[in-house]
Design a protein around this motif. Structure first.
Motif, mmCIF file in Angstrom:
data_model
loop_
_atom_site.group_PDB
_atom_site.id
_atom_site.type_symbol
_atom_site.label_atom_id
_atom_site.label_comp_id
_atom_site.label_asym_id
_atom_site.label_seq_id
_atom_site.Cartn_x
_atom_site.Cartn_y
_atom_site.Cartn_z
ATOM 1 N N HIS A 427 0.816 -1.218 0.000
ATOM 2 C CA HIS A 427 0.000 0.000 0.000
ATOM 3 C C HIS A 427 0.848 1.266 0.000
ATOM 4 C CE1 HIS A 427 -3.789 -2.031 0.189
ATOM 5 N NE2 HIS A 427 -3.454 -2.701 1.282
ATOM 6 N N LYS A 430 2.409 1.661 -3.504
ATOM 7 C CA LYS A 430 1.419 2.015 -4.523
ATOM 8 C C LYS A 430 1.073 3.495 -4.489
ATOM 9 C CE LYS A 430 -2.734 0.409 -3.906
ATOM 10 N NZ LYS A 430 -3.868 -0.546 -3.827
ATOM 11 N N ARG A 431 1.098 4.106 -3.287
ATOM 12 C CA ARG A 431 0.652 5.498 -3.152
ATOM 13 C C ARG A 431 1.790 6.506 -3.057
ATOM 14 N NH1 ARG A 431 -3.424 2.518 -0.804
ATOM 15 N NH2 ARG A 431 -5.520 3.180 -1.448
ATOM 16 N N THR A 433 4.594 7.697 -4.499
ATOM 17 C CA THR A 433 5.384 7.646 -5.727
ATOM 18 C C THR A 433 6.077 8.966 -6.053
ATOM 19 O OG1 THR A 433 3.401 8.177 -7.018
ATOM 20 C CG2 THR A 433 3.917 5.838 -6.721
ATOM 21 N N GLU A 464 -4.456 -0.679 5.217
ATOM 22 C CA GLU A 464 -4.602 0.197 4.050
ATOM 23 C C GLU A 464 -5.149 1.556 4.470
ATOM 24 O OE1 GLU A 464 -6.780 0.326 -0.345
ATOM 25 O OE2 GLU A 464 -7.397 -1.154 1.138
ATOM 26 N N ILE A 468 -3.536 5.478 4.327
ATOM 27 C CA ILE A 468 -4.250 6.629 3.770
ATOM 28 C C ILE A 468 -4.352 7.756 4.796
ATOM 29 C CG2 ILE A 468 -6.495 7.412 2.886
ATOM 30 C CD1 ILE A 468 -6.836 4.615 1.662
#
Length: 560
Positions: A427, A430-431, A433, A464, A468
């Motif tokens: 997770h 993926k976020r 970057t 997850e 966030i």
């Protein structure tokens, strides 16, 4: 194109019905040309039918047309056509296309004169000096009660694997003569492409292969996706099944390595290569466990691993509609899944769909639908792999879990330290970057170890959401992400393992004797060791009774 065993079986069955002088036959199919070709082959095969017969076609737009394509008079009206058939004095087979429109439906009043005429003709057709058969062909099976005892329904299957593969071979041969399209398929590639097209008509399969060729000027194993797109059109029209398109890969699922290995070993098991080992296609798997631990996630990722269409069955849509439609909806869903097999049928939270299976509150509808589903699960031969997920184990009927329905029952527990670390890596990677946002924060084993130990007891969905929340913290401060943002998000989260501690203990007690753990042996041992020494500051310090939940994990330890 060479005929197949299934085609030969259908031909022999039709021939026997013709020879026995069955007056009325009904074939439900969309493939008018294919069924006409088969009927004509049987009608001219003296070895099969003994007395060869002329095939005469009727359509409302043309009336009766003989075998040479000539009109047989003013016979467009159905009564005129039936009168002509009644008086005909030669061995013949009359094929009446779309005659179902005169039989009535939910929206159309039946034509009682036509129905009465068909019943009047029975005796003259049976006693005719020359054999006569009447075949109704239609995309829909509509039969009035008045004719149910007089009409014989003949199954006409969709094209078999051999027929579709022959079509593919023919298209490749035609292309090789022109050399316009690059063909990059070995025997296994041809097999997978042909099996991906199962459930399509020959015309639909031809269109799919042709589209695959022209889109990029080549035909290879990657064109399975084009075929699946054609299948998606079929699914959309059922309104019961949903074609799920997902970019999820197995690498996107953190942990659950035991379940992943089990699934990996069964990849390609529907291909001919598996027959050498005497292997049947796998029936399915039931995945149960703690909510939010990745059951639905891994269900979606199987489709990409196996490169098979994923169909989600909405049980709510099964039970909607008028009285008596639920059973038909289930039959329709099963037929569709089998028609496009090999496929994956996903039933999410299956316990909710069959919660009233005892039949006490809905006049037995749930019980009948449930029995229908169980019978299919036990006896199905089509390669339809069923994935069922469940949260509330106590609501699952015992009949559903009997051996023979599912190949295995897996239990998904709270993630271990190694699994939490992998979930968090997925997770965050993926976020996070953008280099400006990541700042000095580095996704190292040390940082993952620290954060994973602090979020012990979190399910995958909570990890997850924690990631966030940490990114929102940094965004609100307009700063780069720091380690303390994640630590703050962890402290502010109360996991399900705290609020549902008693329920988790009950789930684990159930799973210890009934299910196999989705977590491998090496991860479970690590979890037990981890539980003996909780890091300082870990959120577990205020969990109280949760210690018992943490140390006694559920599910039988069987490694695959």
């Amino acid at each position: 194109m060479t005929t197949t065993n299934a085609t030969e079986k259908t031909k022999k069955h039709l021939a026997n019905l013709f020879r026995a002088r069955f007056p009325y036959l009904y074939i439900q199919t969309w493939e008018e040309d294919r069924v006409l070709s088969l009927i004509r082959d049987v009608a001219q095969d003296a070895e099969l039918i003994k007395t060869t017969r002329e095939v005469i076609l009727w359509r409302v737009t043309t009336g009766l047309i003989d075998g040479k394509g000539q009109s047989m008079g003013d016979t467009k009206l159905p009564l005129k056509a039936l009168e002509y058939i009644e008086k005909y004095d030669k061995p013949s087979i009359f094929v009446l296309q779309d005659f179902h429109v005169f039989f009535g439906s939910e929206w159309r009043v039946p034509d009682y004169q036509v129905i009465r005429k068909l019943r009047d003709m029975l005796t003259s057709i049976k006693q005719s000096e020359h054999p006569i058969n009447v075949i109704f062909t239609s995309p829909f099976l509509i039969l009035p009660d008045d004719l149910q005892k007089d009409v014989t329904i003949v199954d006409f299957e969709l094209p078999s694997f051999e027929e579709i593969k022959n079509l593919l071979e023919e298209m490749i041969q035609v292309n090789e003569q022109s050399s316009r399209i690059q063909i990059n398929l070995d025997n296994e590639g041809k097999e997978r492409l042909a099996k991906a097209a199962l459930g399509l008509t020959l015309s639909e399969a031809e269109n799919a292969f042709a589209r695959a060729m022209v889109e990029d000027g080549r035909l290879d194993i990657h064109d399975v996706e084009v075929v699946l797109q054609e299948k998606e059109q079929i699914i959309k029209k059922t309104e019961i099944l949903e074609f799920v398109r997902s970019d999820l890969k197995m690498a996107d699922v953190g942990g659950l390595e035991n379940l992943k290995r089990w699934l990996s070993k069964r990849n390609k098991s529907w291909l001919d290569s598996a027959r050498k080992y005497g292997l049947p296609a796998p029936k399915g798997v039931l995945i149960t466990g703690v909510p939010g631990c990745g059951k639905s996630l891994i269900s979606k990722s199987i489709s990409s691993m196996w490169q098979l269409p994923l169909l989600r069955l909405d049980m709510g849509k099964i039970f909607r509609g008028i009285v008596g439609s639920s059973e038909e909806n289930m039959r329709k869903a099963i037929r569709t899944a089998e028609a496009i097999s090999p496929s994956i049928l996903w039933i999410d939270e299956i316990e909710k769909g069959f919660s009233g299976y005892s039949g006490g509150s809905d006049s037995g509808t749930s019980a009948r639908v449930f029995g229908q589903f169980l019978t299919w699960m036990q006896e199905k031969t089509s390669p339809v792999f069923v994935i069922a997920t469940a949260n509330n184990i106590s609501a699952l009927p015992g009949e559903l879990m009997r051996k023979g329905r599912f190949d295995e029952i897996f239990f998904v527990d709270l993630p271990t330290l190694r699994e939490r670390k992998e979930i968090m890596r997925v997770h965050i990677s993926k976020r996070l970057t953008d280099p400006e946002v990541s700042g000095e924060f580095e996704l190292t084993d040390e940082s993952l170890d620290l954060l994973s130990s602090k979020c012990e007891g979190f399910v995958g969905a909570e990890i997850e959401q924690m990631v966030i929340d940490a990114l929102f913290e940094a965004y609100a401060e307009n700063s780069a992400v720091r380690l303390d943002h994640f630590e703050r998000a962890i402290v502010n989260t109360v996991p399900l393992s705290v609020t549902l501690a008693e329920q988790i203990r009950g789930i684990r007690d159930w799973a210890n004797i009934r299910a196999v753990t989705a977590t491998p042996r090496e991860d479970r041992k690590e979890y037990t060791d981890e539980g003996l020494a909780v890091p300082p500051g870990a959120i577990l310090s205020n969990m109280g009774e949760y210690d018992d939940v943490r140390l006694k994990r559920g599910g039988r330890t069987v490694d695959f």
